[in-house]
Design an enzyme around this catalytic site. Structure first.
Site, PDB file in Angstrom:
ATOM      1  N   LYS A 295       0.685  -1.047  -0.056  1.00 44.37           N
ATOM      2  CA  LYS A 295      -0.151  -0.145  -0.060  1.00 44.37           C
ATOM      3  C   LYS A 295       0.802   1.428   0.033  1.00 44.37           C
ATOM      4  CE  LYS A 295      -3.910  -2.070   2.834  1.00 44.37           C
ATOM      5  NZ  LYS A 295      -4.780  -1.888   1.759  1.00 44.37           N
ATOM      6  N   ARG A 369     -10.661 -11.077   1.634  1.00 43.85           N
ATOM      7  CA  ARG A 369     -11.633 -12.058   1.068  1.00 43.85           C
ATOM      8  C   ARG A 369     -10.840 -13.537   1.070  1.00 43.85           C
ATOM      9  NH1 ARG A 369     -11.757  -9.102  -4.514  1.00 43.85           N
ATOM     10  NH2 ARG A 369     -11.246  -7.287  -2.900  1.00 43.85           N
TER      11      ARG A 369
END
Length: 519
Positions: A295, A369
């Site tokens: 990130k 996920r």
């Protein structure tokens, strides 16, 4: 029920009159409403006291309203003013605006006003309020929730140099003539304390809250309210085939965990055989660098909140046990830290999820996920009637709905039910579709699925479609994406502080209550 590192939660008391003796460091919170804001009448805007009789004398009310006129108060929502009223046995009076008068008040209007007042208390140690006596269903509990949540603070990691000099609010006295007020206030206090527990967990920095520590705290909290607790360490996860959780966690020196918390409430039901079973799943990434797909540095520190879903689920199932809901609730909480290292999973790796589905990891920053998929399959093995899962799933949620509105996806009917309840409790979830055509974007050339699509658009919905692949067909399912709402990066508002918010704890618990009442 409190987290280990949180500040003191105030106690709640119910009374039908003001104290007879003056109480030092105490504040009386009084709601006011707007008057005179009518262009046709030309009357100057002002504010008058709402819900003060029979607790305040006519003279005291007149003195408060005179003070409000001197301050040009309008009674606008969340507007607060502090007054000294010599005839009252408190140090000061704090008025809080509710806006235009209504015949009945919604719980969230009262909750928000209480929160705004609580944030303006300063060093007050005790408050007395007439907010709970406003007309409307649920306002008594809402007033208590707002006062506790609005006075919330987290100072566990401050030294003596910057720690608050005062002890904070420690006593709330609710003035009300409402029937069953003690029961309603106790319920509000329990719910608010659960939200504070979730906030405490999220606010605890990743240096102190890593997978094993979050699992330990969940175990301690669960056992304190009588939950059955199971914790799987990295060896047990590897042996059982939790490929998503192991894969995400393998880049960190702090190995992953899976926590299972079980409330067997069917024994409390009138007909135990007909009691519903609800599965809860919450994403617990204690820190998310993005892994190899790293990130940007500028906002990475906010990823301390990437276990907000896990915190809410842990707090919710503990609250279900504490308040003895007559349904079975089983929480499955996957916990990992997503770090880049020589052992981290790589873009292009293929992992085998719990249950056997293979997934090509095209982006290691779509890790939530992967651990949720393992937990969903495990949760569905318990054959629940309903599955509610929540996570800080996608940045796309904030693009679509902003920082305050969770996205709710899942089975159409249950999704709408969860979203409607979320709106009723003031967490304002919004139903989102899961278009079937998006599944084509998750095709992989080497595995059953890819963990991301090649498209820029519909990121939240694509993640929801991915998760749907792991939900058993017979289970009614809803996912609550709280990527923005779980952590407030802006200024405090209403009963919401800067930092962790505790969303969607109140939504999930209200859904559990609705299932317990209506199936």
């Amino acid at each position: 029920m409190t987290a280990e590192s949180g500040d003191q939660i105030p106690t709640v008391h119910v009374a039908t009159s003001l104290p007879k003796r003056r109480v030092s460091s105490s504040v009386l919170i009084v709601p006011v409403v707007s008057t005179g804001d009518d262009e046709q009448s030309g009357e100057r805007p002002g504010a008058v006291v709402a819900s003060a009789e029979p607790f305040l004398s006519a003279d005291a009310i007149a003195e408060i309203e005179a003070g409000l006129r001197a301050l040009d108060a309008t009674g606008a929502s969340d507007q607060v003013h502090r007054l000294v009223v010599s005839s009252l046995p408190v140090s000061s009076v704090l008025t809080v605006g509710l806006g235009k008068p209504r015949y009945e008040w919604t719980p969230d209007a009262v909750r928000r006003a209480a929160g705004a007042a609580a944030r303006a208390l300063g060093t007050a140690k005790a408050v007395v309020t007439t907010l709970a006596d406003l007309p409307g269903d649920g306002v008594c509990a809402a007033a208590v929730e707002g006062l506790i949540l609005g006075s919330y603070r987290f100072s566990a990691f401050r030294s003596a140099k910057t720690a608050p000099k005062d002890a904070g609010l420690h006593k709330i006295t609710v003035l009300t003539t409402t029937k069953d007020a003690r029961k309603h206030c106790a319920h509000g206090a329990a719910v608010a304390t659960a939200v504070a527990t979730a906030r405490d967990l999220v606010n605890t920095p990743p240096s102190h809250l890593y997978p094993a520590e979050l699992a330990r705290r969940a175990k301690v909290l669960g056992e304190s309210v009588g939950l059955e607790v199971q914790v799987l360490d990295e060896k047990a996860l590897q042996k059982a085939g939790y490929g998503g959780l192991v894969g995400v966690g393998q880049g960190s020196s702090r190995p992953p965990r899976l926590v299972r918390l079980t409330h067997r409430g069917s024994r409390l039901a009138k007909n135990p055989r007909r009691a519903k079973k609800v599965a809860l799943v919450g994403k617990g990434v204690t820190f998310d660098t993005g892994g190899i797909s790293i990130k940007p540095a500028a906002s990475m520190h906010y990823m301390t909140s990437d276990m907000g879903g896990a915190a809410a689920v842990i707090a919710t199932v503990a609250l279900a046990a504490q308040l003895e809901l007559p349904i079975n609730v089983i929480a499955t909480v996957p916990i990992a830290e997503n770090m880049p290292s020589a052992t981290a999973q790589r873009p292009g790796d293929v992992l085998t999820q719990y249950g056997g589905t293979t997934v090509e990891v095209l982006n290691t920053d779509a890790e939530g996920r992967l651990i949720l998929a393992d937990a969903i399959v495990r949760a569905c093995e318990d054959n629940p009637d309903y599955l509610i899962e929540t996570s800080t799933l996608t940045g796309a949620q904030t693009v679509a709905l902003g920082a305050r509105i969770p996205g709710v996806m899942g089975s159409d009917e249950f999704r709408d039910r969860v979203a409607a309840i979320s709106q009723q409790v003031g967490e304002n979830g919004w139903p989102m579709p899961l278009p079937d055509e998006l599944k084509d974007d998750l095709k992989s050339t080497v595995a059953d699925l890819a963990n991301v699509s090649g498209q820029r658009f519909a990121g939240m919905l694509v993640a929801g479609v991915f998760l749907r692949e792991f939900v058993a067909d017979a289970v009614d399912w809803a996912h609550i994406d709280v990527a923005g709402p779980a952590y407030n990066t802006g200024s405090a508002w209403g009963y919401t502080p800067k930092g962790a918010t505790g969303v969607p704890t109140r939504t999930m618990f209200a859904v559990l209550e609705d299932i317990a009442a209506n199936g």
